[in-house]
Design an enzyme around this catalytic site. Structure first.
Site, mmCIF file in Angstrom:
data_model
loop_
_atom_site.group_PDB
_atom_site.id
_atom_site.type_symbol
_atom_site.label_atom_id
_atom_site.label_comp_id
_atom_site.label_asym_id
_atom_site.label_seq_id
_atom_site.Cartn_x
_atom_site.Cartn_y
_atom_site.Cartn_z
ATOM 1 N N ARG A 141 -6.369 -4.130 -15.741
ATOM 2 C CA ARG A 141 -6.294 -5.828 -14.553
ATOM 3 C C ARG A 141 -7.207 -6.070 -13.574
ATOM 4 O O ARG A 141 -6.869 -5.334 -12.459
ATOM 5 C CB ARG A 141 -5.019 -6.441 -15.202
ATOM 6 N N HIS A 167 0.586 -1.928 0.141
ATOM 7 C CA HIS A 167 0.134 0.214 -0.176
ATOM 8 C C HIS A 167 0.520 1.154 -0.276
ATOM 9 O O HIS A 167 0.274 2.292 -0.431
ATOM 10 C CB HIS A 167 -1.184 -0.092 0.968
ATOM 11 N N ASP A 178 2.926 -11.599 -22.495
ATOM 12 C CA ASP A 178 2.529 -13.838 -23.135
ATOM 13 C C ASP A 178 3.334 -13.944 -24.616
ATOM 14 O O ASP A 178 3.487 -14.664 -24.366
ATOM 15 C CB ASP A 178 1.036 -13.729 -22.512
ATOM 16 N N GLU A 222 -2.846 -13.619 -26.966
ATOM 17 C CA GLU A 222 -1.491 -14.017 -26.259
ATOM 18 C C GLU A 222 -1.097 -15.020 -26.506
ATOM 19 O O GLU A 222 0.166 -15.624 -25.989
ATOM 20 C CB GLU A 222 -2.056 -12.885 -25.416
HETATM 21 C C1 PEP Z 1 0.454 -9.598 -22.412
HETATM 22 O O1 PEP Z 1 0.078 -10.519 -22.022
HETATM 23 O O2 PEP Z 1 1.080 -8.813 -22.654
HETATM 24 C C2 PEP Z 1 -0.687 -8.303 -21.085
HETATM 25 C C3 PEP Z 1 -1.005 -7.394 -21.562
HETATM 26 O O3 PEP Z 1 -1.190 -9.083 -19.741
HETATM 27 P P1 PEP Z 1 -0.532 -9.492 -18.292
HETATM 28 O O4 PEP Z 1 1.313 -9.045 -18.429
HETATM 29 O O5 PEP Z 1 -1.436 -8.980 -17.141
HETATM 30 O O6 PEP Z 1 -0.034 -11.010 -18.778
HETATM 31 MG MG MG Z 2 -1.285 -11.537 -20.104
#
Ligand code: PEP
Ligand code: MG
Length: 589
Positions: free
Chosen positions: A307, A200, A466, A442
């Site tokens: 997210r 936090h 990803d 992804e």
């Molecule tokens: C990604 O995979 O590029 C993405 C934006 O999602 P995360 O980083 O939350 O997996």
């Molecule tokens: Mg991702």
């Protein structure tokens, strides 16, 4: 300045909020309250239970009072983190466990509380996910607050009035309530022994743009009140009692950074458009409502990626439909931004062990996560979807489905969205019937079927974090293979190119929201690829805008063409770096 053996002592921690602070130390000493075990007689058991229950009530009252007494509008906006502590204190499961322990073992309330908290903490420590691990710290803060009440100790966390000017707070740990109670106008920085990026203190420090370094192990044991201290929130460095030369060096760095920040805030307001008039939308990636201030200040047009994992990880029980609805409604109602893309739950594996039955997985990155988990645990998914849909009545929300690997999943997700709409119709609840539904690109396989996927959805968002991990087979959190992380790998570029071409052939938009989007070096390549939106960490926006505004779109297309004729990422990277140093010598020295 004291010239003792500790002069110029350098400590390394995690820089979690950017900038440099130089000032006098204000040490907030928070010795941990030690408790001992006492057996209690049968007739005293009820009294111990009552002491615990009264402590819970007083702790909730204290937190509510702190929240209400915040004088400053800016700080008040961050008081939501205190609510998280109140919710934990109201948790019936936790409450019952302490009461049962007092009854069963016939022990004093302090010791029973200590036993229950230790048990929870050891499960938090085993968790890999940094968010959830940080929530262990929340439990620690609650524990200490309850103990302080039970043993009758007072807490004090105001900055010492004898310190002239602003002070750098050094402490073992800061609870959200401590952070909010501090006179932030007299606080120029934070240094804590524990904590990580998602603690936090770090979140509040970033939202208020106060430099912070955390995770220093024993900084609070090495300084005394009135020492001079420098903290560098970018490098994660802390210097205790710096020499005159070192202080001078950091003062000039501080001046440079403030000038740079002013320049960034100026750039943030400019249009994101190339020299030859090509407009690209710039969005922000966020995880918390508290980040909305930064989103606005740093010039995002919308939220390209919200997210939602934090909503699940910051609670001990699953969020309800109303929990979702209230958060998303706040996002929808924010008129300073044009749209918010809410990504549905992207979580799985061990992170959920206490709430949802999932098998232990050897390779959770490829396991039952994200949309796979949501399709299996339909109630969890539909609870979130209904929350999003209801909130969509109040502003431009979009739904983004993560980790899609094929058409079946998309169709199933859409069918579930439709089911939620019908349920809301039956309940006469309003929502936006035209809400846009998109998918993350992804998983490498999806880049080979973007033509098929494009006819099912309203937009694509390319998650290069990803996509690169899976296509180049490099674990994104494994430092031994990080040298293989190459965003300009020909395979990665071909996948993005194909995705954009298929999306545009089907008249749908395509965004990029991986880390690559916020890296100024890759801006000409991403512009050449004709994406519709770059979404990134808000702080990265001004620099990216600057580069966008200094380039011509036709030049970017030519550069992309040349890069795509190379057979290695190394050659491509060298070419792009050479060009960017030529065009922006002060940014790519
Ligand atoms: C990604 O995979 O590029 C993405 C934006 O999602 P995360 O980083 O939350 O997996
Ligand atoms: Mg991702």
């Amino acid at each position: 300045m004291s010239q003792d053996i500790f002069a110029n002592r350098v400590l390394k921690g995690k820089g979690v909020s950017s900038g440099i602070a130089i000032g006098k130390v204000h040490l907030l000493e928070r010795g941990r309250i030690q408790v001992s075990k006492h057996a209690v007689k049968e007739e005293q058991v009820d009294r111990e239970i009552q002491r615990f229950q009264q402590a819970i009530k007083r702790a909730i009252d204290e937190l509510n009072r702190i929240k209400q007494s915040i004088p400053d509008d800016e700080v008040r906006q961050h008081a939501f983190i205190i609510d998280a502590h109140v919710l934990m204190l109201q948790d019936q499961f936790f409450h019952n466990e302490v009461v049962e322990t007092i009854k069963r073992q016939r022990i004093n309330a302090e010791w029973a509380l200590d036993m229950v908290v230790s048990k929870y903490l050891s499960s938090f420590e085993k968790v890999e996910d940094p968010y959830l691990r940080e929530r262990g710290q929340d439990l620690n803060h609650i524990h200490q607050r309850l103990l302080r009440i039970m043993v009758g100790k007072q807490a004090s966390s105001t900055v010492d009035r004898r310190i002239r000017g602003k002070a750098v707070i050094v402490t073992h740990d800061l609870s959200p309530a401590d952070t909010i109670q501090l006179d932030l106008h007299r606080t120029s920085g934070f240094v804590t022994d524990v904590g990580g990026r998602t603690s936090h203190t770090s979140i509040v420090a970033r939202a208020l743009e106060i430099p912070a370094v955390v995770g220093l192990a024993n900084a609070s044991g090495l300084v005394k009140n009135g020492d001079t201290i420098i903290i560098d929130g970018d490098e994660g460095t802390v210097i205790i009692n710096p020499s005159a030369d070192v202080e001078k060096e950091y003062r000039s760095k501080q001046v440079r950074l403030s000038a740079q920040r002013r320049e960034f805030l100026r750039l943030a307001k400019l249009r994101s458009e190339t020299k030859d008039g090509f407009r690209i939308r710039v969005g922000a990636n966020i995880e918390l409502l508290a980040e909305m201030d930064i989103v606005e200040r740093y010039g995002a047009e919308g939220v390209g990626l919200y997210r939602t994992e934090y909503i699940y990880l910051s609670r001990k029980t699953l969020p309800t439909e109303d929990d979702h609805y209230h958060i998303y409604r706040k996002l929808a109602e924010n008129r300073a931004i044009k749209y918010t893309t809410i990504r549905t739950l992207d979580i799985g594996g061990d992170k959920f062990a206490s709430k949802i039955e999932v098998p232990k997985e050897i390779n959770p990155a490829m396991g039952l996560r994200a949309i796979r988990l949501c399709i299996k645990e339909v109630d969890i998914f539909k609870t979130q979807l209904r929350g999003i849909l209801r909130a969509s009545l109040f502003g431009p929300l979009r739904i983004l489905i993560p980790m899609v690997s094929g058409l079946e999943e998309v169709r199933r997700a859409k069918a579930l969205i439709k089911e939620c709409m019908e349920e809301l119709d039956a309940q006469k609840e309003g929502y936006n019937r035209e809400i846009k539904v998109g998918i993350m690109i992804e998983v490498p396989a999806t880049t080979m079927i973007t033509d098929l996927l494009a006819s099912e959805v309203d937009f694509f968002s390319i998650g290069t974090n990803d996509l690169i991990q899976y296509s180049l087979a490099i674990d994104r959190v494994n430092e031994y293979v990080s040298y293989l992380y190459e965003p300009l790998h020909p395979a990665v570029l071909r996948m993005i190119k194909r995705t954009v071409e298929d999306a545009h052939a089907h008249h749908i938009e395509v965004s990029i929201c991986g880390e690559m989007a916020g890296e100024p070096l890759y801006v000409p390549i991403l512009l050449g690829l004709d994406l519709d939106e770059f979404s990134m960490n808000a702080y990265a926006i001004p620099r990216v805008k600057k580069i966008i505004r200094g380039l011509g779109h036709s030049y970017c297309r030519e550069l992309l063409h040349e890069v795509m004729s190379k057979d290695s990422a190394k050659d491509s990277e060298a070419l792009v770096r050479r060009e960017m140093s030529r065009l922006f010598p002060e940014d790519f020295a």
